[in-house]
Structure formats: structure tokens, C-alpha cells
Design a protein around this motif. Structure first.
Motif, PDB file in Angstrom:
ATOM      1  N   THR A 201     -81.233  -6.211   3.766  1.00  0.00           N
ATOM      2  CA  THR A 201     -79.983  -5.852   4.429  1.00  0.00           C
ATOM      3  C   THR A 201     -80.254  -4.701   5.385  1.00  0.00           C
ATOM      4  O   THR A 201     -80.841  -3.684   4.991  1.00  0.00           O
ATOM      5  N   PHE A 202     -79.844  -4.869   6.644  1.00  0.00           N
ATOM      6  CA  PHE A 202     -80.032  -3.828   7.650  1.00  0.00           C
ATOM      7  C   PHE A 202     -78.900  -2.810   7.570  1.00  0.00           C
ATOM      8  O   PHE A 202     -77.826  -3.085   7.027  1.00  0.00           O
ATOM      9  N   SER A 203     -79.139  -1.633   8.134  1.00  0.00           N
ATOM     10  CA  SER A 203     -78.133  -0.573   8.074  1.00  0.00           C
ATOM     11  C   SER A 203     -76.873  -0.920   8.847  1.00  0.00           C
ATOM     12  O   SER A 203     -75.820  -0.309   8.616  1.00  0.00           O
ATOM     13  N   ASN A 204     -76.947  -1.893   9.760  1.00  0.00           N
ATOM     14  CA  ASN A 204     -75.746  -2.321  10.485  1.00  0.00           C
ATOM     15  C   ASN A 204     -74.926  -3.344   9.703  1.00  0.00           C
ATOM     16  O   ASN A 204     -73.920  -3.859  10.200  1.00  0.00           O
ATOM     17  N   GLY A 205     -75.369  -3.673   8.473  1.00  0.00           N
ATOM     18  CA  GLY A 205     -74.618  -4.571   7.610  1.00  0.00           C
ATOM     19  C   GLY A 205     -75.067  -6.010   7.633  1.00  0.00           C
ATOM     20  O   GLY A 205     -74.648  -6.804   6.783  1.00  0.00           O
ATOM     21  N   THR A 206     -75.907  -6.382   8.587  1.00  0.00           N
ATOM     22  CA  THR A 206     -76.402  -7.750   8.635  1.00  0.00           C
ATOM     23  C   THR A 206     -77.507  -7.944   7.605  1.00  0.00           C
ATOM     24  O   THR A 206     -78.147  -6.981   7.165  1.00  0.00           O
ATOM     25  N   SER A 207     -77.728  -9.199   7.224  1.00  0.00           N
ATOM     26  CA  SER A 207     -78.743  -9.498   6.216  1.00  0.00           C
ATOM     27  C   SER A 207     -79.656 -10.603   6.714  1.00  0.00           C
ATOM     28  O   SER A 207     -79.338 -11.312   7.676  1.00  0.00           O
ATOM     29  N   ALA A 208     -80.793 -10.744   6.065  1.00  0.00           N
ATOM     30  CA  ALA A 208     -81.773 -11.753   6.462  1.00  0.00           C
ATOM     31  C   ALA A 208     -82.620 -12.117   5.251  1.00  0.00           C
ATOM     32  O   ALA A 208     -82.682 -11.383   4.256  1.00  0.00           O
ATOM     33  N   THR A 209     -83.285 -13.254   5.372  1.00  0.00           N
ATOM     34  CA  THR A 209     -84.242 -13.696   4.356  1.00  0.00           C
ATOM     35  C   THR A 209     -85.645 -13.542   4.913  1.00  0.00           C
ATOM     36  O   THR A 209     -85.924 -13.958   6.043  1.00  0.00           O
ATOM     37  N   VAL A 210     -86.523 -12.948   4.130  1.00  0.00           N
ATOM     38  CA  VAL A 210     -87.902 -12.683   4.550  1.00  0.00           C
ATOM     39  C   VAL A 210     -88.829 -13.575   3.742  1.00  0.00           C
ATOM     40  O   VAL A 210     -88.737 -13.643   2.516  1.00  0.00           O
ATOM     41  N   ASN A 211     -89.755 -14.254   4.442  1.00  0.00           N
ATOM     42  CA  ASN A 211     -90.639 -15.218   3.790  1.00  0.00           C
ATOM     43  C   ASN A 211     -92.106 -14.814   3.809  1.00  0.00           C
ATOM     44  O   ASN A 211     -92.943 -15.558   3.310  1.00  0.00           O
TER      45      ASN A 211
END
Length: 349
Positions: A201-211
């Protein structure tokens, strides 16, 4: 993969062992032999899991630690006792009262701080505190401070290997502090791999999946770059505040859908005060009442100037949140954040 018509039991077991190891390598995005205690991935995990003390920087002046409450401080000459985080607003309000004053925060010792390694230290005087500030600045300069723009979503699993690349075990990590302690104490005689995928989760609130480790590194690079841009914008906002307060301005142009109505403001000067008030004064006709208003300068990735005039239909047309497209000591160019066809240019007299 080659197809064998005949595979002995020994060869089959060897094949299955290789296949499982290859699956782990593919799952992690790279061979685990790159992940030693001194690897980039180890550094990334340790720095993202450090205690983040940046939330009270306005009070303590450094991001590598935070002050444990309660604490007493003299803020711009006013003594404030901060008992809980809800009291932070008192400090912020005092610091924000004027835009271009020299803010001072004098801490009352002794006090206790929590460091980036989660330990707590009692600081008894300013010299000891200055030593912590110096150490923090050194950590920031050498990229050994906390990475605060990205959070790993827990739990995650870390796979461990011997130096011969044989998997020796796994551990489930449930929190940042647990991850920090694990990586900080990881031995030089073993290797590790993250069991991907993991969420961030980034500090701007967005999220991502890391592979993979590669994607984790690129995500960190991206968020640090954005954080640097925000820091640059904040510095520009501070500079703009100084220019506004130190100068006297006129409306050079005010364009709405291609029509410039700057002549409606030709008789007025605009004076920005350091208490966030603004006054438009008619310098031609003294019987015309001054137009009062307020302003605010803010920043994210860009710098913004908000104007709010009252009591004048003409000046209320300037009431926008403006993006500062360019500025220097003599001219400030603005564009409405809600309608790009509306622009305003202020020039210093």
C-alpha cells in the motif's frame, strides 16, 4: 522441458526436486541466491519495516524517531503540553498562524523518543537530542533511513535457504516490527526469498500486488520519486508564501474562456499578509472600500494558491483553488483547478 520415455526412480526424484526448486524461483521472480543479508531486497525489507517517526516532524524536527507523550514544548513563545496526539493540532495551529515567520520549537527535557529500530531512549538535554538529529541526517543522506511511502500488507512468508540453495524453512511475518527484527538479525550464513505475491500500500492510499523482487524495487523507486517531488513542491510553496507576503501585486491578466477582464482590476493593488489575509486596495478612488479576503498556499505534487474574497462580485470571480503553473519574484501564473480555461497572472509592483 524434455520428455523422457524412461525415468528411473532415482532420476525421477532428482527431477521432482529440481522442479520444486524451479517453481520457488519462478514464484519469487529471481534465484534466492541474490537475497543475502546484504542484498538490496534485504535492505528494502528492513527499511520499509523501520519505525516511521515522520508523523510528528513538526514537533521533533526529524523523521527517524518520534517523541513519546506527554511532552512539553515552547512553540513560537507559547508553552504547550502535548498529552495525546489530539493535542498535536495546538502545535500545528501555532506554527501555521503566520506564513513567513521563523518557527521555533524548544523541547523540555528529559523526554523519551522511539527510534527507527523500535528502541526507546531517554534524552536528557539538547546536546543528546542534536546527536540524534545528526545521526538521522546521516541515515537520510546514505539511504539508510525508513522508507515511509510504502507499506507491506501482512502477513507475508519468507523462505530460507542454506548457502547451497537448499530450502531450510519458512517463517510467517505478521507485522513491521517483526519483519524489521527478523531482517536486522538475519545471518550471513543463509539466504532468503520472499514468497510472492505480496500486497503493498502506497502512502497515497493506492495498493498493488508485487510478484518479484524486481517489482518491489521498482515500486519503491516510484514512491520515493513521488515523495521527492512532493518535498520539492513543499519547498516551492514555502518560497511562494515568502514572495506573496513580501510583495504588492496587481492583476496582470484574468482570462475566462479567452476573454481577458484584467481592466476590471486595474485600479487595485493586492496585498498578502503573513496571517493569511489578503486585501485589495483601490489606489485611484479612496472612497471605494477595500476588499477583504483570505488565502492559503498548499502543495502535493504541485503548488496551489486558494483565494477567497468577500463583499465584491468582481473579486469573488477570483475565488478559486489555483494551480501555480509558474512563478518567480515578479510574476505568478495560475490556472483554475476546476476549469483550465480560467487563468490568472499576478505581477509584483
Amino acid at each position: 522441458m524434455k520428455k523422457f520415455k524412461f525415468i528411473s526412480a532415482v532420476v525421477l526424484m532428482s527431477f521432482l526436486s529440481f522442479s520444486c526448486q524451479d517453481e520457488i524461483n519462478n514464484e519469487n521472480g529471481q534465484n534466492p541466491n541474490t537475497n543475502s543479508a546484504n542484498s538490496q531486497t534485504a535492505s528494502n525489507l528492513e527499511r520499509t519495516s523501520m519505525y516511521d517517526g515522520s508523523f510528528d516532524d513538526f514537533l521533533d524536527g526529524m523523521s527517524c524517531s518520534s517523541i513519546l507523550l506527554p511532552v512539553t514544548a515552547t512553540v513560537n513563545g507559547t508553552q504547550v503540553t502535548v498529552v495525546s496526539q489530539s493535542d498535536y493540532q495546538q502545535v500545528i495551529n501555532i506554527l501555521a498562524q503566520y506564513t513567513n515567520d521563523a518557527d521555533t520549537v524548544v523541547l523540555q527535557f528529559p523526554l523519551t523518543v522511539r527510534l527507527s529500530n523500535y528502541t526507546e531512549v531517554v534524552v536528557t538535554n539538547q546536546a543528546q537530542y542534536n546527536a540524534l538529529i545528526d545521526a538521522c541526517e546521516e541515515a537520510e543522506a546514505t539511504a539508510q533511513d525508513a522508507i515511509s511511502c510504502i507499506d507491506i500488507d501482512f502477513p507475508i512468508t519468507i523462505l530460507t535457504y542454506s548457502l547451497n540453495f537448499d530450502q531450510t524453512g519458512s517463517v510467517v511475518i505478521e507485522s513491521e516490527q517483526q519483519l524489521y527484527n527478523y531482517m536486522n538479525n538475519f545471518g550471513s550464513d543463509e539466504l532468503f526469498a520472499i514468497n510472492y505475491p505480496i500486497g503493498i500500500t502506497f502512502s497515497n492510499g493506492t495498493s498493488a500486488t508485487v510478484n518479484s523482487d524486481v517489482v518491489l524495487q521498482s515500486s519503491i523507486n516510484e514512491c520515493i520519486s513521488e515523495e521527492d517531488a512532493m518535498d520539492d513542491a513543499e519547498e516551492s510553496a514555502d518560497l511562494l508564501e515568502d514572495i506573496l507576503v513580501d510583495g504588492l501585486f496587481r492583476v496582470n491578466s484574468f482570462v475566462n474562456s479567452g476573454v481577458d477582464t484584467a481592466n476590471n482590476y486595474a485600479e487595485f493593488t493586492i496585498n498578502f499578509a503573513n496571517d493569511l489575509t489578503v486585501v485589495a486596495d483601490n489606489t485611484v478612488n479612496a472612497t471605494v472600500q477595500d476588499v477583504q479576503g483570505t488565502y492559503a498556499v498548499a502543495s502535493q505534487l504541485e503548488v496551489y494558491l486558494s483565494l477567497n474574497f468577500t463583499g465584491s462580485a468582481t473579486f469573488s470571480l477570483l475565488n478559486h483553488t489555483w494551480e501555480v503553473t509558474s512563478f518567480n519574484s515578479t510574476s505568478i501564473s495560475l490556472q483554475s483547478t476546476t476549469n483550465a480555461a480560467i487563468t490568472l497572472v499576478l505581477t509584483q509592483i
